[in-house]
Design an enzyme around this catalytic site. Structure first.
Site, PDB file in Angstrom:
ATOM      1  CD  GLU A 151      -1.404  -4.535   9.088  1.00 48.98           C
ATOM      2  OE1 GLU A 151      -2.262  -5.311   8.644  1.00 48.98           O
ATOM      3  OE2 GLU A 151      -0.382  -3.855   8.196  1.00 48.98           O
TER       4      GLU A 151
ATOM      5  CG  ASP B 245       5.170  -0.468   2.924  1.00 52.14           C
ATOM      6  OD1 ASP B 245       6.105  -0.531   3.704  1.00 52.14           O
ATOM      7  OD2 ASP B 245       4.360  -1.599   2.883  1.00 52.14           O
TER       8      ASP B 245
ATOM      9  CB  SER C 150      -2.510  16.391   8.130  1.00 50.68           C
ATOM     10  OG  SER C 150      -3.226  15.663   8.509  1.00 50.68           O
TER      11      SER C 150
ATOM     12  CG  HIS D 169      -0.391  -0.404   2.471  1.00 54.52           C
ATOM     13  ND1 HIS D 169       0.632   0.318   3.062  1.00 54.52           N
ATOM     14  CD2 HIS D 169      -0.324  -1.329   3.048  1.00 54.52           C
ATOM     15  CE1 HIS D 169       1.049  -0.129   4.100  1.00 54.52           C
ATOM     16  NE2 HIS D 169       0.606  -1.333   4.357  1.00 54.52           N
TER      17      HIS D 169
ATOM     18  CG  HIS E 242      10.934  -0.122   5.230  1.00 49.55           C
ATOM     19  ND1 HIS E 242      10.028   1.119   5.214  1.00 49.55           N
ATOM     20  CD2 HIS E 242      10.167  -1.089   5.294  1.00 49.55           C
ATOM     21  CE1 HIS E 242       8.816   0.780   5.211  1.00 49.55           C
ATOM     22  NE2 HIS E 242       8.714  -0.652   5.231  1.00 49.55           N
TER      23      HIS E 242
HETATM   24 FE   LIG Z   1       6.857  -1.953   5.146  1.00 45.53          FE
END
Ligand SMILES: [Fe+2]
Length: 557
Positions: A182, A315, A505, A11, A127
């Site tokens: 998650e 990500d 934001s 994602h 990362h």
């Molecule tokens: Fe990741």
């Protein structure tokens, strides 16, 4: 050398461009497509490329696809489960993801790129590179933790001064701090791999009274790894329906317990890494590194002297990291990331044309910083659109919604404007020189990635930004790197005695952050925002439009 980074796998699809070692541009596809997180995190969407983000990155350096020397793709199919040819009905989604990644060079060819120039970079190396290679440190220990990469969910390592990563430990799936968080997110009625920060916010309302029970299921293994055994969440609190409505103390206690447990695992991993890497500084990325409560605790209680977290730690940041790693491998010079403002911008003439096109009644004040400070001090809410948009999930004063922190009611007011849950905090931005007197913790903190304690004497003065546990997720503003924001904060301080403004934001419920002027005007037009500050111009909500063409009016009269 021109290196384009691409994240397309799970994602937050994104693109980044590194030219001769310098970060030139980086952007998330959602800002263009207006689809939050870009696409669903399912295997059959892996083929989709962040086409518009790629096009923007190239345009930023006036490049064509032919000019790109290497394309760094942030997932390595050779490390991933292979496609065994099972039929769709048998549901080999993992293999299908790998297959789509293997075909990515051909998908990129449809955009005009040479498929022979594609280089695959392991998800966690990407990362790691987004953390260390973008950081100001010559060498560092690096900690990556997320939901998952090809087969792993964390990487601990060390970067040397030549940009080479030595991997010291990886944790293979199914054990994953990100996936654990998650799952809890879904159990509490929120969207997984999207709403984890809501769980973090809810945790502040609870007591971590289940940590001993959870410790049997979630713990370190003493070798740089950890276990996350399956948790039956219903043993702790019943599942919540979509939106998390009806949450109780039980749910907050569960959130607090998992948050506390995850922090404990991260602290132990940091201690292990410190002992094995021989470094005094830590860099971090991966979705778990967006947990600013954990980051604050790592800095306070952990063994490292200092920590730098990639602002696009999720990500999307792997697009940047993959490009930085490929550039470093090619011997390119290294330049730290000095700002997260790597997205689109428009000059004054272009902004005026957008406003004219919308028929907006706008004006150009003598000093927009002073005018905005005056509106804020009079309890107005301001949509602030200045310069290049930010890479990563936080508005950092380029696409921001601003308000007066002295009024407690402004928390609920902003949450209503943004369609957010009432338990969500809003964050303060503060002039760097005044920050240490008001907030304890890491300074400077320009990317809002650490939680700070608010000094007792200030809690009553800026109640809107003080979370229920007395903390705040601070953004410090350096006048050299952000002169316009600093002038606005200074003007607000002169008017009120308070060098702090609420900064959240600029978006409304469920929508990606505002990126272009149309997004800004749509956001302004659809929410009770008092002023839109866009470049050097302002649009007031409640001021009658100036008669631009008196002759026309006379005729009408
Ligand atoms: Fe990741």
């Amino acid at each position: 050398m021109n290196v384009l980074g691409v994240n397309a796998v799970f994602h937050d699809p994104a693109a980044a461009l590194v030219v001769d070692g310098e970060i030139v541009a980086a952007a998330e596809e959602e800002r263009f497509s207006r689809r939050k997180h870009g696409k669903p995190p399912v295997a059959f969407s892996t083929w989709e490329l962040p086409e518009r983000a790629i096009a923007f990155c190239l345009a930023q350096a006036d490049l064509h696809p032919d000019d790109v020397d290497l394309i760094a793709y942030s997932y390595d199919p050779d490390l991933a489960p292979a496609f065994d040819g099972a039929t769709l009905a048998e549901g080999d989604w993992e293999g299908r993801r790998t297959l789509f990644v293997q075909r990515a060079p051909h998908f990129l060819a449809t955009l005009g790129f040479d498929p022979g120039r594609v280089r695959f970079v392991s998800h966690h190396v990407a990362h790691a590179a987004s953390a260390h290679l973008a950081s100001p440190y010559a060498t560092s220990a690096v900690l990556v933790a997320d939901g998952r990469g090809e087969r792993a969910s964390s990487l601990l390592g060390r970067y040397d001064a030549d940009g080479r990563l030595e991997t010291l430990a990886v944790q293979e799936l199914p054990h994953s701090l990100g996936l654990l968080y998650e799952e809890l997110t879904a159990h509490l009625g929120f969207r997984r791999s999207s709403d984890e920060y809501k769980v973090m916010a809810m945790a502040s309302y609870g007591m971590p009274r289940h940590v001993h029970r959870l410790a049997r299921l979630v713990h370190v293994t003493g070798d740089g790894g950890f276990r996350t055994e399956p948790v039956d969440w219903t043993e702790f609190a019943p599942a919540l329906s979509a939106g998390g409505d009806g949450w109780t103390r039980e749910h907050a206690d569960l959130a607090a317990s998992v948050q506390h447990t995850a922090e404990g695992v991260l602290l132990e991993l940091a201690r292990w890494l410190h002992a094995h890497a021989g470094e005094r500084r830590l860099t971090m990325a991966g979705g778990v590194a967006l947990n600013c409560v954990a980051n604050g605790r790592l800095l306070r209680e952990g063994p490292f002297d200092d920590i730098w977290v990639q602002p696009a730690a999720g990500d999307s940041g792997t697009a940047l990291g993959a490009a930085l790693q490929i550039a470093a491998d090619a011997g390119e010079p290294r330049a730290p990331m000095v700002t997260a403002a790597l997205g689109r911008s428009w000059d004054d003439g272009e902004l005026a044309a957008w406003l004219d096109g919308a028929g907006a009644a706008y004006e150009r004040p003598d000093d927009i910083a002073v005018l905005v400070a005056q509106v804020l001090a009079a309890d107005g809410v301001v949509a602030w659109f200045e310069g290049r948009s930010e890479f990563g999930p936080r508005g950092l004063g380029h696409r921001s919604l601003l308000a007066d922190p002295r009024r407690a009611a402004n928390l609920e007011r902003l949450n209503n404007i943004k369609g957010r849950e009432p338990f969500r905090p809003v964050a303060p931005m503060v002039l760097e020189e005044h920050a240490p007197a008001i907030f304890t913790g890491r300074h400077p903190s320009p990317h809002m990635l650490f939680v700070h304690e608010v000094a007792e004497a200030w809690r009553m003065r800026i109640p809107a930004v003080v979370h229920v546990d007395g903390t705040a997720r601070v953004q410090t503003v350096d006048p050299h790197s952000e002169p316009l924001i600093a002038r606005m904060l200074e003007a607000f301080r002169r008017l009120t005695g308070v060098p702090v403004v609420i900064n959240t934001s600029l978006n409304t419920a469920g929508r990606p952050m505002v990126d272009d002027p149309r997004d800004a005007m749509e956001c302004f037009g659809s929410a009770p925002i008092d002023l839109l500050a866009i470049g050097p111009f302002v649009v007031h909500r409640n001021r009658p439009p100036a008669a631009k063409h008196p002759a026309t009016l006379e005729r009408v009269a």
